[in-house]
Design a protein around this motif. Structure first.
Motif, short mmCIF file in Angstrom:
data_model
loop_
_atom_site.label_atom_id
_atom_site.label_comp_id
_atom_site.label_asym_id
_atom_site.label_seq_id
_atom_site.Cartn_x
_atom_site.Cartn_y
_atom_site.Cartn_z
N GLU A 175 0.83 -1.21 0.00
CA GLU A 175 0.00 0.00 0.00
C GLU A 175 0.86 1.26 0.00
OE1 GLU A 175 -2.57 -0.20 3.30
OE2 GLU A 175 -3.81 -1.83 2.50
N SER A 176 1.94 1.22 0.82
CA SER A 176 2.84 2.37 0.87
C SER A 176 3.51 2.59 -0.47
CB SER A 176 3.89 2.18 1.97
OG SER A 176 3.28 2.08 3.24
N GLU A 177 3.94 1.50 -1.10
CA GLU A 177 4.57 1.63 -2.41
C GLU A 177 3.59 2.20 -3.43
OE1 GLU A 177 5.95 -2.24 -3.26
OE2 GLU A 177 7.83 -2.04 -2.11
N ALA A 178 2.31 1.74 -3.34
CA ALA A 178 1.30 2.26 -4.26
C ALA A 178 1.07 3.76 -4.01
CB ALA A 178 -0.01 1.49 -4.09
N GLN A 179 1.03 4.12 -2.71
CA GLN A 179 0.86 5.54 -2.38
C GLN A 179 2.06 6.36 -2.86
OE1 GLN A 179 0.14 5.79 1.81
NE2 GLN A 179 -1.94 4.94 1.67
N ILE A 180 3.26 5.79 -2.69
CA ILE A 180 4.46 6.49 -3.15
C ILE A 180 4.42 6.68 -4.66
CG2 ILE A 180 6.95 6.28 -3.42
CD1 ILE A 180 7.03 4.94 -0.67
N GLN A 181 4.00 5.63 -5.37
CA GLN A 181 3.90 5.73 -6.82
C GLN A 181 2.87 6.77 -7.23
OE1 GLN A 181 5.91 4.25 -8.97
NE2 GLN A 181 4.89 5.31 -10.65
N GLU A 182 1.74 6.77 -6.49
CA GLU A 182 0.69 7.77 -6.78
C GLU A 182 1.21 9.18 -6.52
OE1 GLU A 182 -3.89 8.82 -5.37
OE2 GLU A 182 -2.86 7.02 -4.62
N LEU A 183 1.95 9.35 -5.40
CA LEU A 183 2.52 10.65 -5.10
C LEU A 183 3.55 11.06 -6.15
CD1 LEU A 183 2.98 10.40 -1.22
CD2 LEU A 183 1.30 11.76 -2.46
N LYS A 184 4.33 10.08 -6.63
CA LYS A 184 5.28 10.38 -7.70
C LYS A 184 4.56 10.85 -8.96
CE LYS A 184 9.08 7.30 -6.36
NZ LYS A 184 9.88 6.12 -6.75
N THR A 185 3.45 10.15 -9.27
CA THR A 185 2.67 10.55 -10.45
C THR A 185 2.11 11.96 -10.28
OG1 THR A 185 2.08 8.22 -10.82
CG2 THR A 185 0.75 9.92 -11.93
N PHE A 222 2.25 17.81 -11.14
CA PHE A 222 2.45 19.16 -10.61
C PHE A 222 3.65 19.82 -11.28
CE2 PHE A 222 0.28 17.84 -6.44
CZ PHE A 222 -0.95 18.25 -6.93
N ARG A 223 4.71 19.04 -11.47
CA ARG A 223 5.91 19.59 -12.10
C ARG A 223 5.62 19.98 -13.54
NH1 ARG A 223 10.94 15.82 -11.59
NH2 ARG A 223 10.44 16.29 -9.40
N ARG A 224 4.84 19.13 -14.24
CA ARG A 224 4.48 19.45 -15.62
C ARG A 224 3.63 20.71 -15.68
NH1 ARG A 224 0.45 19.25 -18.89
NH2 ARG A 224 -0.92 18.46 -17.25
N ARG A 225 2.66 20.81 -14.74
CA ARG A 225 1.80 22.00 -14.71
C ARG A 225 2.60 23.23 -14.34
NH1 ARG A 225 -3.42 20.80 -11.19
NH2 ARG A 225 -3.73 23.00 -11.75
N ASP A 226 3.56 23.06 -13.40
CA ASP A 226 4.40 24.20 -13.01
C ASP A 226 5.24 24.66 -14.20
OD1 ASP A 226 5.66 25.92 -10.87
OD2 ASP A 226 7.41 24.83 -11.59
N GLU A 227 5.80 23.72 -14.94
CA GLU A 227 6.57 24.09 -16.14
C GLU A 227 5.69 24.78 -17.17
OE1 GLU A 227 8.28 20.45 -17.43
OE2 GLU A 227 9.83 20.39 -15.86
#
Length: 287
Positions: free
Chosen positions: A86-96, A101-106
């Protein structure tokens, strides 16, 4: 006989151990029992201690506890593995989400830079338009003034008030037409009787003179440009009727040129509130 009894006790102990093992470990217990039976045949019956059964029971109990603890540990491990997934899934979701966010910021940064450049371009254009507007306003003001200057037209009658004759005078005299009928552009001076051209152009001037009937004095006057006589208005009088005369001229005038009317020597003209004798002029078009 004693050895036979001990063998029976050992078999009973093994039976007790087999009975205490869980059903899922019956195969392992059977293997242990077979090994014990084989070893009992090889070892002399007198070598087995009397407390062997109790020892086997204790070992079996410890084995059961270890198995229970192992199952509990496996359960905890499975739970931890689930939480880890679950933590890995959450981490992957947060990475996505972070990538989004980074794409939108750019994208926002790129858009901001575009808007900033566009603002700078618009500021330059606005400055150019402001300069052009100032130039245009200045040009309009200049044209307005020039247009006002180019509006030159006047008409004046000889006498400002009352009625009467002017002349005869022994020398040629500049007439002052004191009654202003119109004076657009103020190019005519009612105190000197002189019209001054505001701009270079083509002008038209008219002169009207009037005199009462008399046989002694005729009427006569001339239009002059600078020092040059242009046209004359003359009428020979008699004692039977009033006389009038007029003339006009179209002439090129440079800026600053003057036009005026001169009464001939020993001549006279008449004026009244009816404005018989007048001097008028206007610009036809500038050059």
């Amino acid at each position: 006989m004693k050895y036979f009894v001990m063998l029976l006790l050992l078999v009973g102990c093994l039976s007790c151990v087999t009975w205490q093992l869980p059903n899922e470990d019956e195969q392992i217990s059977e293997q242990m029992r077979e090994k014990v039976e084989k070893k009992s045949e090889a070892v002399h019956l007198e070598s087995w201690p009397l407390g062997m059964c109790s020892v086997v029971r204790e070992m079996s109990a410890m084995l059961g506890e270890q198995r229970a603890e192992l199952r509990h540990t496996q359960a905890r491990l499975s739970a931890l593995e689930g939480r880890l997934r679950e933590s890995e899934a959450q981490i992957q979701e947060l990475k996505t989400e972070n990538q989004e966010f980074r794409r939108r910021d750019e994208e926002l940064t790129r858009r901001f830079e575009e808007l900033l450049k566009e603002h700078q371009v618009q500021s330059v254009k606005l400055g150019v338009l402001r300069d052009r507007s100032n130039i245009t306003e200045g040009r309009v003001e200049e044209l307005r003034k020039n247009n006002e200057v180019r509006k030159a037209a006047f008409s004046a009658s000889l006498l400002g008030t009352g009625e009467g004759h002017v002349g005869p005078i022994s020398t040629e005299t500049t007439l002052i037409f004191g009654k202003i009928l119109s004076n657009v552009g103020n190019a005519y001076n009612p105190y000197t009787g002189i019209f001054t051209a505001p701009v270079r152009g083509i002008y038209e001037f008219k002169l009207f003179v009037y005199n009462h009937a008399t046989s002694s004095v005729s009427s006569g006057a001339s239009l002059h440009k600078n020092g040059e006589r242009l046209v004359t208005a003359y009428a020979h009088n008699d004692d039977r009727q009033h006389v009038s005369s007029s003339n006009s001229v179209i002439v090129l005038m440079e800026q600053g040129d003057v036009v005026f009317v001169r009464l001939w020597a020993n001549r006279r003209i008449f004026d009244s509130k009816n404005h018989h004798s007048t001097f008028s002029g206007h610009i036809l078009f500038p050059l």
